[in-house]
Design a protein around this motif. Structure first.
Motif, PDB file in Angstrom:
ATOM      1  N   SER A  44      37.117  42.544  36.446  1.00 13.48           N
ATOM      2  CA  SER A  44      38.483  43.073  36.565  1.00 13.48           C
ATOM      3  C   SER A  44      38.477  44.438  37.249  1.00 13.48           C
ATOM      4  N   THR A  45      37.401  45.196  37.083  1.00 11.72           N
ATOM      5  CA  THR A  45      37.296  46.495  37.752  1.00 11.72           C
ATOM      6  C   THR A  45      37.114  46.308  39.254  1.00 11.72           C
ATOM      7  N   LEU A  46      36.244  45.382  39.638  1.00  7.17           N
ATOM      8  CA  LEU A  46      36.007  45.144  41.064  1.00  7.17           C
ATOM      9  C   LEU A  46      37.229  44.541  41.752  1.00  7.17           C
ATOM     10  N   ASN A  47      38.042  43.797  40.997  1.00 14.89           N
ATOM     11  CA  ASN A  47      39.217  43.146  41.579  1.00 14.89           C
ATOM     12  C   ASN A  47      40.477  44.011  41.538  1.00 14.89           C
ATOM     13  N   ALA A  51      33.194  54.878  32.437  1.00 14.50           N
ATOM     14  CA  ALA A  51      34.396  54.820  31.599  1.00 14.50           C
ATOM     15  C   ALA A  51      35.520  54.242  32.444  1.00 14.50           C
ATOM     16  N   ILE A  52      36.051  53.075  32.040  1.00 14.56           N
ATOM     17  CA  ILE A  52      37.021  52.333  32.851  1.00 14.56           C
ATOM     18  C   ILE A  52      38.382  52.342  32.170  1.00 14.56           C
ATOM     19  N   ASP A  53      39.388  52.790  32.900  1.00  9.81           N
ATOM     20  CA  ASP A  53      40.739  52.910  32.366  1.00  9.81           C
ATOM     21  C   ASP A  53      41.249  51.562  31.853  1.00  9.81           C
ATOM     22  N   MET A  92      40.681  51.402  36.655  1.00  6.87           N
ATOM     23  CA  MET A  92      40.065  52.362  37.565  1.00  6.87           C
ATOM     24  C   MET A  92      39.015  53.174  36.809  1.00  6.87           C
ATOM     25  N   PRO A  93      37.795  53.288  37.333  1.00  8.17           N
ATOM     26  CA  PRO A  93      36.777  54.126  36.685  1.00  8.17           C
ATOM     27  C   PRO A  93      37.214  55.591  36.665  1.00  8.17           C
TER      28      PRO A  93
END
Length: 361
Positions: A48-51, A200-202, A207-208
């Motif tokens: 989900s972070t990469l997308n 740490a990912i929001d 978003m990191p």
């Protein structure tokens, strides 16, 4: 300094110092109870972070450097950029950006708006307006200059996820926002100077907000860069406009790439080889003789002539092996070798890995 000469020198220095994007890390920006968030698997969090789509935001990034770099003062062009104390970053999420870097009492501002880029330095009250040709703007439209943890984290996740043990290690509050703590640890087969990467990912935007890289044998991060403040919101158009301060010396230019310089860059690119993958990746290549000659004509930040060999004797140690002889630079998070005949190898790895990479056919 001649921009072309400065770029070539910076490239040589960057290669010698090692690991590129693998040096940006961070410390907790806030204290207090960890927020309660829904459970999520590590793989789902990574994906989900990469997308995640780029977001418009304005934020302040705190930076602290403890990389163990050699003390060379202003002798190496570009090294002072690693001494940035903080950065203010704004973006519209679609390519426009403004970055203000603070070092002591001086500030450097870079504003990118379409084909126009402004660079301003408060130290000497000088501003440069660069009009990027359409063909170059299109070629580099996805290669924005960012100092925020988000860009670094996405690049790191793509490079080392397959060679890592990945886990979600609770939650944290960063810049007053709830975040998941993602931890990437190198698998036992990986030979690296790094112990782990923490991101740490929001919770809402994915978003990191903070990236932490810890080296083996140390208890504290080697370098830190984390959002201390961030506001996710549409940014006013005025954020990406720039008017030089009163009395500023203004220079206008349109960058042009001469055929000889493009040929030089393509030749250097063709020599680059990636040895290994994941955490113990090493990059090898050869610096063209013309580029080495230009680097030898470089000047330091006070305008004095730089003697590359004299600099190497100050901050590097001589090494040799089946691959030849050269100079070794070691930091907490990486190593680099520059051989006497212009070859190089660099990575977040022990020196033996670089020697093997140089000897590989």
């Amino acid at each position: 300094m001649d921009p072309k000469r400065k770029a070539i020198t910076a490239a040589v220095v960057g290669t010698a110092l090692g690991v590129g994007g693998l040096v940006v890390v961070a410390m907790p920006a806030t204290a207090g109870d960890a927020p309660v968030l829904p459970q999520i698997s590590a793989e789902e969090l990574v994906q989900s972070t990469l997308n995640a789509k780029p977001s418009a935001f304005d934020g302040k990034v705190k930076v602290s450097n403890d990389l163990g770099l050699p003390q060379v003062g202003g002798a190496l062009p570009g090294v002072s950029a690693l001494d940035v104390d903080s950065a203010q970053v704004s973006t519209d999420g679609a390519g426009k950006s403004k970055i203000s870097l603070t070092e002591g009492s001086s500030q450097q501002t870079i504003v990118r708006n379409g084909q126009t880029v402004w660079e301003y330095n408060s130290k000497d009250n000088s501003a440069t307006k660069i009009t990027v040709p359409a063909e170059l703007a299109k070629e580099h439209q996805n290669k924005g200059e960012a100092v925020d943890p988000a860009t670094v984290a996405s690049e790191l996740l793509g490079k080392v996820r397959e060679s890592s043990t990945i886990a979600v290690d609770g939650t944290a509050s960063v810049a007053n926002r709830a975040a998941y703590e993602l931890v990437l640890t190198p698998k036992p087969t990986e030979r690296t100077l790094l112990r782990e990467i923490r991101v740490a990912i929001d919770d809402q935007t994915r978003m990191p907000l903070r990236v932490t890289v810890l080296a083996n044998g140390t208890s504290a991060p080697a370098f830190e860069a984390s959002f201390s403040e961030i506001n996710f919101a549409a940014q006013p158009a005025s954020n990406f406009e720039f008017t030089p301060p009163k009395g500023a010396k203004v220079t206008e230019k349109a960058p042009e790439i001469e055929p000889k310089d493009r040929e030089l860059a393509e030749r250097a690119k063709s020599e680059i080889k990636v040895v290994g993958d994941g955490w113990d990746t090493a990059i090898t290549g050869k610096i063209p003789a013309d580029a080495l000659a230009k680097a030898g004509e470089a000047k330091d930040e006070q305008g004095r002539q730089v003697d590359p060999k004299a600099l190497l004797t100050r901050f590097a140690k001589p090494v040799s092996g089946a691959w030849g002889s050269g100079w070794l630079v070691t930091t907490k998070v990486g190593t680099g070798v520059l051989t006497d005949d212009g070859r190089y190898a660099a990575g977040a790895v022990p020196e033996q890995v670089l020697f093997e990479a140089l000897a590989a056919k």
